[in-house]
Design a protein around this motif. Structure first.
Motif, PDB file in Angstrom:
ATOM      1  N   GLN A   1       0.612  -1.081   0.148  1.00  0.00           N
ATOM      2  CA  GLN A   1       0.106   0.002   0.039  1.00  0.00           C
ATOM      3  C   GLN A   1       0.958   1.368   0.074  1.00  0.00           C
ATOM      4  N   LEU A   2       2.037   1.267   0.952  1.00  0.00           N
ATOM      5  CA  LEU A   2       2.710   2.466   0.940  1.00  0.00           C
ATOM      6  C   LEU A   2       3.522   2.845  -0.529  1.00  0.00           C
ATOM      7  N   GLU A   3       4.035   1.526  -1.135  1.00  0.00           N
ATOM      8  CA  GLU A   3       4.520   1.736  -2.399  1.00  0.00           C
ATOM      9  C   GLU A   3       3.503   2.422  -3.500  1.00  0.00           C
ATOM     10  N   PHE A   4       2.320   1.904  -3.092  1.00  0.00           N
ATOM     11  CA  PHE A   4       1.136   2.506  -4.062  1.00  0.00           C
ATOM     12  C   PHE A   4       0.880   4.078  -3.716  1.00  0.00           C
ATOM     13  N   PHE A   5       0.932   4.341  -2.698  1.00  0.00           N
ATOM     14  CA  PHE A   5       0.828   5.813  -2.343  1.00  0.00           C
ATOM     15  C   PHE A   5       1.717   6.780  -2.616  1.00  0.00           C
ATOM     16  N   LYS A   6       3.095   6.179  -2.829  1.00  0.00           N
ATOM     17  CA  LYS A   6       4.239   7.193  -3.174  1.00  0.00           C
ATOM     18  C   LYS A   6       4.369   6.785  -4.507  1.00  0.00           C
ATOM     19  N   SER A   7       3.839   6.186  -5.199  1.00  0.00           N
ATOM     20  CA  SER A   7       3.865   6.196  -6.763  1.00  0.00           C
ATOM     21  C   SER A   7       3.526   6.968  -7.664  1.00  0.00           C
ATOM     22  N   THR A   8       2.926   8.151  -7.080  1.00  0.00           N
ATOM     23  CA  THR A   8       2.194   9.318  -7.684  1.00  0.00           C
ATOM     24  C   THR A   8       2.825  10.507  -6.975  1.00  0.00           C
ATOM     25  N   VAL A   9       3.273  11.459  -7.794  1.00  0.00           N
ATOM     26  CA  VAL A   9       3.736  12.732  -7.109  1.00  0.00           C
ATOM     27  C   VAL A   9       3.116  14.116  -7.438  1.00  0.00           C
ATOM     28  N   LEU A  10       3.250  15.076  -7.064  1.00  0.00           N
ATOM     29  CA  LEU A  10       2.461  16.162  -7.381  1.00  0.00           C
ATOM     30  C   LEU A  10       2.642  16.507  -8.809  1.00  0.00           C
ATOM     31  N   PRO A  11       1.218  17.112  -9.433  1.00  0.00           N
ATOM     32  CA  PRO A  11       1.162  17.097 -10.670  1.00  0.00           C
ATOM     33  C   PRO A  11       1.805  18.495 -11.633  1.00  0.00           C
ATOM     34  N   TYR A  12       2.952  18.789 -11.011  1.00  0.00           N
ATOM     35  CA  TYR A  12       3.557  20.107 -11.682  1.00  0.00           C
ATOM     36  C   TYR A  12       5.107  19.975 -11.502  1.00  0.00           C
ATOM     37  N   GLU A  13       5.746  20.645 -12.111  1.00  0.00           N
ATOM     38  CA  GLU A  13       7.290  20.795 -12.046  1.00  0.00           C
ATOM     39  C   GLU A  13       7.690  21.264 -10.468  1.00  0.00           C
ATOM     40  N   LEU A  14       8.484  20.705  -9.947  1.00  0.00           N
ATOM     41  CA  LEU A  14       8.633  21.142  -8.376  1.00  0.00           C
ATOM     42  C   LEU A  14       9.764  22.073  -8.576  1.00  0.00           C
ATOM     43  N   PRO A  15       9.812  23.268  -7.373  1.00  0.00           N
ATOM     44  CA  PRO A  15      10.687  24.354  -7.255  1.00  0.00           C
ATOM     45  C   PRO A  15      12.168  23.548  -7.426  1.00  0.00           C
ATOM     46  N   SER A  16      13.321  23.867  -7.993  1.00  0.00           N
ATOM     47  CA  SER A  16      14.450  23.403  -8.142  1.00  0.00           C
ATOM     48  C   SER A  16      15.214  22.829  -6.671  1.00  0.00           C
ATOM     49  N   GLU A  17      14.798  23.615  -5.501  1.00  0.00           N
ATOM     50  CA  GLU A  17      15.204  23.448  -4.283  1.00  0.00           C
ATOM     51  C   GLU A  17      14.293  22.407  -3.593  1.00  0.00           C
ATOM     52  N   SER A  18      13.690  21.907  -4.040  1.00  0.00           N
ATOM     53  CA  SER A  18      12.740  20.908  -3.379  1.00  0.00           C
ATOM     54  C   SER A  18      12.972  19.603  -3.659  1.00  0.00           C
ATOM     55  N   SER A  19      13.221  18.653  -2.637  1.00  0.00           N
ATOM     56  CA  SER A  19      13.246  17.383  -2.913  1.00  0.00           C
ATOM     57  C   SER A  19      12.114  16.432  -2.498  1.00  0.00           C
ATOM     58  N   ASN A  20      11.021  17.071  -2.151  1.00  0.00           N
ATOM     59  CA  ASN A  20       9.950  16.253  -1.723  1.00  0.00           C
ATOM     60  C   ASN A  20       8.893  16.260  -2.718  1.00  0.00           C
ATOM     61  N   PRO A  21       8.674  15.297  -3.454  1.00  0.00           N
ATOM     62  CA  PRO A  21       7.581  15.333  -4.518  1.00  0.00           C
ATOM     63  C   PRO A  21       6.159  15.141  -3.957  1.00  0.00           C
ATOM     64  N   TYR A  22       5.969  14.997  -2.734  1.00  0.00           N
ATOM     65  CA  TYR A  22       4.703  14.695  -2.114  1.00  0.00           C
ATOM     66  C   TYR A  22       3.909  15.740  -1.295  1.00  0.00           C
ATOM     67  N   ILE A  23       4.521  17.005  -0.938  1.00  0.00           N
ATOM     68  CA  ILE A  23       3.996  17.983  -0.568  1.00  0.00           C
ATOM     69  C   ILE A  23       5.011  19.056  -0.572  1.00  0.00           C
ATOM     70  N   GLN A  24       4.286  20.508  -0.993  1.00  0.00           N
ATOM     71  CA  GLN A  24       4.919  21.618  -1.288  1.00  0.00           C
ATOM     72  C   GLN A  24       4.062  22.645  -0.489  1.00  0.00           C
ATOM     73  N   VAL A  25       4.665  23.741   0.262  1.00  0.00           N
ATOM     74  CA  VAL A  25       4.055  24.714   0.717  1.00  0.00           C
ATOM     75  C   VAL A  25       4.407  26.161   0.409  1.00  0.00           C
ATOM     76  N   TYR A  26       3.624  26.848   0.038  1.00  0.00           N
ATOM     77  CA  TYR A  26       3.743  28.310  -0.650  1.00  0.00           C
ATOM     78  C   TYR A  26       3.050  29.317   0.084  1.00  0.00           C
ATOM     79  N   SER A  27       3.414  30.637   0.002  1.00  0.00           N
ATOM     80  CA  SER A  27       2.774  31.597   0.442  1.00  0.00           C
ATOM     81  C   SER A  27       2.008  32.114  -0.583  1.00  0.00           C
ATOM     82  N   ASP A  28       0.955  32.925  -0.083  1.00  0.00           N
ATOM     83  CA  ASP A  28      -0.262  33.420  -0.765  1.00  0.00           C
ATOM     84  C   ASP A  28       0.314  34.168  -2.244  1.00  0.00           C
ATOM     85  N   GLY A  29      -0.257  33.671  -3.173  1.00  0.00           N
ATOM     86  CA  GLY A  29       0.178  34.313  -4.630  1.00  0.00           C
ATOM     87  C   GLY A  29       1.376  33.745  -5.119  1.00  0.00           C
ATOM     88  N   SER A  30       1.978  32.550  -4.745  1.00  0.00           N
ATOM     89  CA  SER A  30       3.179  32.119  -5.076  1.00  0.00           C
ATOM     90  C   SER A  30       3.160  30.647  -5.546  1.00  0.00           C
TER      91      SER A  30
END
Length: 321
Positions: free
Chosen positions: A286-315
């Protein structure tokens, strides 16, 4: 009808379970659909926050999204599902998809909302009822999100305004001054709590002048969570969660007080974390299945976590279809 887009089912049993799920009208993101598939024995688990039994408790728990502190969940991608663990005796469905939630400005640190994009899903176990009006009965629902989700969300609302909100619950709504030993005790034997949980006639609050600052100081002295993740123990974030519920359900008053007290179900919440891990709830498959899909956009270059991103309003990034 659920908006999930399923993977092709591989066996007649899987297809029958899947068709029953889709025809039930159950949508995990829509609490108004829960009565179609749940009852007072349905069990929901989320290893970072705790266990919830019954439709009322599950609905109440998920009402925190769209409540005072945070927005409703916004779907960013259509979930995919897997039914490979389905048997002749039990239907099993896993799903995973991208979603967004943001902290409301009035309770955000520095009044700056945070947008949290994350992969979220779960494992659902259900039975076929044979009733065309209610074709499935959900027995278990285990939630999966990245471990970083809860610290990110509650960190975003860990503000002075939120602390005042919680202390207002403790001192005024729950009528528990704590320092004067006006504790709240509840018992399943009597089926009710003591007088401090009774509503006051006229709806007027008793003001505890001088005690609000002391309560806020005591609340802020607690750790935000347990070991950086869990919020089911003696922590500030646990009291924020239950403070939200206490506004409409006084049974949560023992959970926000600084004393370790039993509630009407003889349970002590915000007392000691069980420190459950995702591995305690889900199988490796199950855990392998959950981690098989990542966020549906290109991540910021400094990010290493494809499962969660936090942004300020407007960014927040552009969502890719």
């Amino acid at each position: 009808m659920s908006q999930l887009i399923p993977l092709p089912c591989n066996t007649p049993v899987e297809c029958f379970c899947l068709n029953s799920w889709l025809s039930s009208g159950f949508d995990p993101s829509d609490v108004s659909s829960y009565a179609r598939v749940m009852d007072n024995k349905t069990l929901q688990r989320y290893h970072l926050t705790g266990e919830w039994v019954g439709i009322d408790a599950i609905t109440e728990y998920l009402s925190a999204y769209g409540g005072d502190f945070a927005s409703n969940l916004e779907r960013l991608s259509m979930p995919t599902i897997n039914m490979s663990q389905t048997t002749n005796e039990e239907c099993v469905l896993w799903n995973i998809g991208a979603a967004r939630v943001y902290s409301k400005p009035e309770f955000s640190t520095n009044n700056e909302p945070k947008y949290i994009d994350f992969m979220g899903g779960g494992a659902f176990r259900f039975k076929i009822t044979g009733d065309p009006e209610r074709p499935i009965y959900l027995t278990n629902w285990d939630i999966w999100v990245p471990d970083e989700f809860i610290p990110a969300l509650f960190g975003a609302i860990d503000s002075d305004a939120t602390a005042e909100f919680v202390c207002d619950e403790i001192l005024n709504f729950c009528n528990n001054s704590s320092d004067d030993s006006e504790s709240i005790s509840c018992s399943s034997k009597s089926k009710k709590c003591t007088r401090s949980l009774k509503k006051k006639k006229g709806g007027k609050k008793k003001k505890y002048k001088g005690k609000m600052a002391k309560c806020i100081s005591r609340l802020k002295s607690l750790p935000a969570n347990d070991d950086g993740f869990w919020i089911d123990g003696d922590s500030r974030h646990c009291r924020i969660l239950h403070g939200f519920y206490a506004r409409t359900n006084q049974e949560h008053c023992p959970h926000v007080t600084f004393e370790k007290e039993l509630d009407v179900h003889d349970k002590c919440k915000c007392c000691e974390s069980k420190k459950l891990r995702a591995e305690d709830v889900f199988s490796a498959e199950q855990l392998e299945f959950f981690k098989s899909t990542v966020l549906p956009y290109e991540l910021p270059s400094e990010s290493s976590n494809p499962y969660i991103q936090v942004y300020s309003d407007g960014s927040q990034p552009m969502i890719l279809n």
